[in-house]
Scaffold this motif. Structure first.
Motif, PDB file in Angstrom:
ATOM      1  N   ARG A 119      23.664  15.173   1.517  1.00 55.68           N
ATOM      2  CA  ARG A 119      23.837  14.956   2.960  1.00 55.68           C
ATOM      3  C   ARG A 119      25.280  15.181   3.392  1.00 55.68           C
ATOM      4  O   ARG A 119      25.745  14.605   4.367  1.00 55.68           O
TER       5      ARG A 119
ATOM      6  N   VAL B 169      28.520   9.796  -2.421  1.00 52.75           N
ATOM      7  CA  VAL B 169      27.080   9.618  -2.194  1.00 52.75           C
ATOM      8  C   VAL B 169      26.523  10.779  -1.378  1.00 52.75           C
ATOM      9  O   VAL B 169      25.435  11.290  -1.654  1.00 52.75           O
TER      10      VAL B 169
ATOM     11  N   LEU C  30      29.458  -3.196  10.720  1.00 56.71           N
ATOM     12  CA  LEU C  30      30.032  -1.845  10.738  1.00 56.71           C
ATOM     13  C   LEU C  30      29.900  -1.162  12.090  1.00 56.71           C
ATOM     14  O   LEU C  30      30.834  -0.491  12.542  1.00 56.71           O
TER      15      LEU C  30
ATOM     16  N   VAL D   1      27.660  14.079   6.713  1.00 55.41           N
ATOM     17  CA  VAL D   1      28.905  13.317   6.577  1.00 55.41           C
ATOM     18  C   VAL D   1      30.018  14.011   7.372  1.00 55.41           C
ATOM     19  O   VAL D   1      30.749  13.367   8.124  1.00 55.41           O
TER      20      VAL D   1
ATOM     21  N   MET E 126      35.404   3.342   1.639  1.00 53.67           N
ATOM     22  CA  MET E 126      34.277   3.806   2.444  1.00 53.67           C
ATOM     23  C   MET E 126      34.215   5.332   2.472  1.00 53.67           C
ATOM     24  O   MET E 126      33.146   5.934   2.335  1.00 53.67           O
ATOM     25  N   ILE E 127      35.377   5.950   2.636  1.00 56.94           N
ATOM     26  CA  ILE E 127      35.395   7.418   2.697  1.00 56.94           C
ATOM     27  C   ILE E 127      35.015   8.006   1.336  1.00 56.94           C
ATOM     28  O   ILE E 127      34.217   8.940   1.240  1.00 56.94           O
TER      29      ILE E 127
ATOM     30  N   MET F  96      32.437  10.935  15.315  1.00 57.51           N
ATOM     31  CA  MET F  96      33.024   9.613  15.496  1.00 57.51           C
ATOM     32  C   MET F  96      34.450   9.711  16.021  1.00 57.51           C
ATOM     33  O   MET F  96      34.885   8.874  16.802  1.00 57.51           O
TER      34      MET F  96
ATOM     35  N   LEU G  38      36.210   4.150  12.934  1.00 53.47           N
ATOM     36  CA  LEU G  38      34.891   4.687  13.281  1.00 53.47           C
ATOM     37  C   LEU G  38      34.549   5.919  12.458  1.00 53.47           C
ATOM     38  O   LEU G  38      33.391   6.133  12.099  1.00 53.47           O
ATOM     39  N   VAL G  39      35.543   6.746  12.125  1.00 49.82           N
ATOM     40  CA  VAL G  39      35.273   7.922  11.284  1.00 49.82           C
ATOM     41  C   VAL G  39      34.800   7.462   9.899  1.00 49.82           C
ATOM     42  O   VAL G  39      33.790   7.945   9.376  1.00 49.82           O
ATOM     43  N   ALA G  40      35.500   6.491   9.318  1.00 46.11           N
ATOM     44  CA  ALA G  40      35.111   6.005   7.989  1.00 46.11           C
ATOM     45  C   ALA G  40      33.700   5.401   8.027  1.00 46.11           C
ATOM     46  O   ALA G  40      32.864   5.693   7.169  1.00 46.11           O
ATOM     47  N   VAL G  41      33.442   4.586   9.049  1.00 41.12           N
ATOM     48  CA  VAL G  41      32.116   3.961   9.170  1.00 41.12           C
ATOM     49  C   VAL G  41      31.037   5.023   9.371  1.00 41.12           C
ATOM     50  O   VAL G  41      29.975   4.982   8.742  1.00 41.12           O
ATOM     51  N   GLY G  42      31.322   6.004  10.218  1.00 39.87           N
ATOM     52  CA  GLY G  42      30.357   7.066  10.502  1.00 39.87           C
ATOM     53  C   GLY G  42      30.016   7.864   9.258  1.00 39.87           C
ATOM     54  O   GLY G  42      28.849   8.157   8.982  1.00 39.87           O
ATOM     55  N   MET G  43      31.066   8.225   8.462  1.00 39.46           N
ATOM     56  CA  MET G  43      30.832   8.987   7.236  1.00 39.46           C
ATOM     57  C   MET G  43      29.992   8.171   6.255  1.00 39.46           C
ATOM     58  O   MET G  43      29.063   8.670   5.639  1.00 39.46           O
ATOM     59  N   PHE G  44      30.333   6.878   6.155  1.00 42.27           N
ATOM     60  CA  PHE G  44      29.622   5.977   5.243  1.00 42.27           C
ATOM     61  C   PHE G  44      28.143   5.909   5.625  1.00 42.27           C
ATOM     62  O   PHE G  44      27.261   6.029   4.778  1.00 42.27           O
ATOM     63  N   ARG G  45      27.884   5.746   6.906  1.00 38.05           N
ATOM     64  CA  ARG G  45      26.507   5.659   7.398  1.00 38.05           C
ATOM     65  C   ARG G  45      25.742   6.940   7.131  1.00 38.05           C
ATOM     66  O   ARG G  45      24.598   6.919   6.685  1.00 38.05           O
ATOM     67  N   ALA G  46      26.397   8.077   7.424  1.00 38.97           N
ATOM     68  CA  ALA G  46      25.705   9.366   7.321  1.00 38.97           C
ATOM     69  C   ALA G  46      25.385   9.733   5.876  1.00 38.97           C
ATOM     70  O   ALA G  46      24.453  10.468   5.602  1.00 38.97           O
ATOM     71  N   SER G  47      26.170   9.206   4.929  1.00 38.66           N
ATOM     72  CA  SER G  47      26.012   9.623   3.536  1.00 38.66           C
ATOM     73  C   SER G  47      24.772   9.013   2.876  1.00 38.66           C
ATOM     74  O   SER G  47      24.356   9.457   1.824  1.00 38.66           O
ATOM     75  N   GLY G  48      24.204   7.985   3.503  1.00 34.23           N
ATOM     76  CA  GLY G  48      23.069   7.320   2.880  1.00 34.23           C
ATOM     77  C   GLY G  48      23.501   6.247   1.890  1.00 34.23           C
ATOM     78  O   GLY G  48      22.682   5.728   1.123  1.00 34.23           O
ATOM     79  N   ALA G  49      24.781   5.895   1.906  1.00 30.32           N
ATOM     80  CA  ALA G  49      25.281   4.890   0.967  1.00 30.32           C
ATOM     81  C   ALA G  49      24.637   3.522   1.202  1.00 30.32           C
ATOM     82  O   ALA G  49      24.489   2.723   0.282  1.00 30.32           O
TER      83      ALA G  49
ATOM     84  N   ALA H 130      31.359   7.559   0.786  1.00 30.51           N
ATOM     85  CA  ALA H 130      30.623   8.458   1.674  1.00 30.51           C
ATOM     86  C   ALA H 130      30.582   9.868   1.101  1.00 30.51           C
ATOM     87  O   ALA H 130      29.523  10.506   1.068  1.00 30.51           O
TER      88      ALA H 130
END
Lengths: 216, 182
Positions: free
Chosen positions: A22, A16, B103, A26, A9-10, A33, B62-73, A13
């Motif tokens: 973006r 992408v 997520l 990120v 995921m990291i 978070m 939550l950090v991993a999920v937040g980064m994933f969400r913010a990146s537009g992936a 992130a």
């Protein structure tokens, strides 16, 4: 498993985020978070204390034991490794009831209590036991009888239409969860036995959860 | 009839918590002579330690999920999955919510709000969305908190099983709504 998902995921992130320009968002998300996690955890302290206190009274009065006994015919199939009238069963049942009734605030403390009691029975404290995975799978697929207050607030009168579909959908996902857990726990990738590596030393740790074993 | 039944259930739900907080100690005191106040405090003491113990696990997830969400992936994933979804008749408007649900609770609530604002509460998109939201939990959050609280590191089949159940839930939400409310 979590190692790969977390890293994946990291990695995705950052890659992408770089490609879509973006990356600042990120970075900001990572910081926000991290802060939010602590706020969530600290916010839990009071509610946890309240429900753990009530649970302790329920335990001391024997209520948990009574509930565990009543539901034993069901729970023995789902959690064959947990002995009769172990307090874990009581906590699991209470957590599920809280989830069904949409009492999210009460469900988490009860669920954490159940995990603690399951951990007492777990021979390898770093590895999830079969009972833990089953409990979590049922928990996350969340059988729900009462719609979450947020959904009712959003949907207004339409809420009563989606009441039935929600119950049926949650029933489908819970059945799927139970079946997939029972299937996966025996596959070579996830089975508890250290049989794939160092089979010789693994024998004594193996016996307690070997399927049709003696603890029924 | 269904309406009055759901209203009744939701009405009843308002009394469940007070009834538990009142009923359990009453039973304990009256039937078993438990020293309710002392026992309550004894149990409540663990609240702080457990809440603090889950912090590192929450931060990690939550950090991993937040980064994933913010990146537009998520949008990228959406485009990749589109042909398959059209094939099985899964409405594309509902896919972001289905992917977000395991997520992030707040993220998926935001998406559901968008659906309701965009299409109206009476639309099929909103009904499917609300069914998805109500019939599932934030799988990653629950796994992190529950395993974290007892220090379990190897989650074994918990993640694949949880995600499989989420997928079944999302797909059945679509078909149930189209079939029963269509």
């Amino acid at each position: 498993m979590l190692n790969y998902i977390w890293m994946g995921m990291i990695l995705i992130a950052v890659v992408v985020g770089t490609l879509t320009g973006r990356i600042d968002q990120v970075t900001q998300a990572a910081i926000d978070m991290a802060k939010l996690s602590v706020e969530i955890a600290i916010g839990l302290v009071g509610i946890m204390a309240l429900w753990l206190g009530i649970m302790k009274i329920a335990e001391a009065s024997g209520l948990i034991r009574i509930i565990a006994k009543l539901l034993r015919p069901i729970t023995i199939r789902l959690f064959p490794d947990v002995p009769d009238d172990h307090p874990a069963i009581g906590s699991i049942v209470l957590n599920m009831s809280a989830n069904m009734l949409g009492l999210g605030n009460a469900a988490t403390p009860l669920g954490l209590k159940a995990m603690e009691e399951l951990q007492e029975l777990n021979p390898d404290k770093k590895t999830a036991s079969n009972a833990m995975v089953m409990f979590l799978a049922i928990n996350t697929s969340s059988v729900q009888l009462i719609l979450p207050a947020t959904v009712v607030a959003l949907m207004g009168i339409v809420s009563s239409q989606i009441f039935i579909t929600t119950i049926l959908a949650t029933l489908c996902s819970t059945i799927a969860a139970i079946v997939i857990v029972k299937v996966l726990e025996k596959t070579k990738w996830f089975a508890l036995a250290p049989a794939t590596e160092g089979a010789a030393s693994g024998d004594e740790a193996r016996s307690p959860d070997d399927g049709e074993g003696g603890d029924r | 009839m269904i309406e009055s039944f759901t209203d009744g259930l939701n009405e009843l739900a308002r009394y469940i918590i007070p009834a538990l907080i009142f009923g359990i100690p009453l039973y304990a005191m009256a039937a078993r002579r438990v020293k309710v106040y002392e026992v309550f405090v004894e149990g409540a003491k663990d609240g702080f330690t457990i809440a603090v113990r889950i912090i590192p696990y929450l931060v990690a997830i939550l950090v991993a999920v937040g980064m994933f969400r913010a990146s537009g992936a998520l949008e990228v994933l959406l485009n990749l999955l589109a042909p398959f979804l059209n094939f099985i008749g899964f409405p594309p408007e509902n896919l972001p919510l289905a992917l977000m649900r395991p997520l992030s609770g707040s993220g998926s609530l935001g998406l559901l709000t968008d659906l309701v604002n965009e299409y109206g509460a009476d639309s099929m998109q909103a009904k499917i969305g609300a069914t998805m939201f109500g019939s599932s939990e934030t799988t990653f959050y629950v796994l992190a908190v529950y395993f974290g609280s007892v220090g379990v590191m190897r989650s074994r089949h918990a993640v694949p099983a949880g995600l499989f159940a989420d997928a079944v839930g999302a797909i059945s939400a679509v078909y149930l709504c189209q079939w029963l409310l269509g």
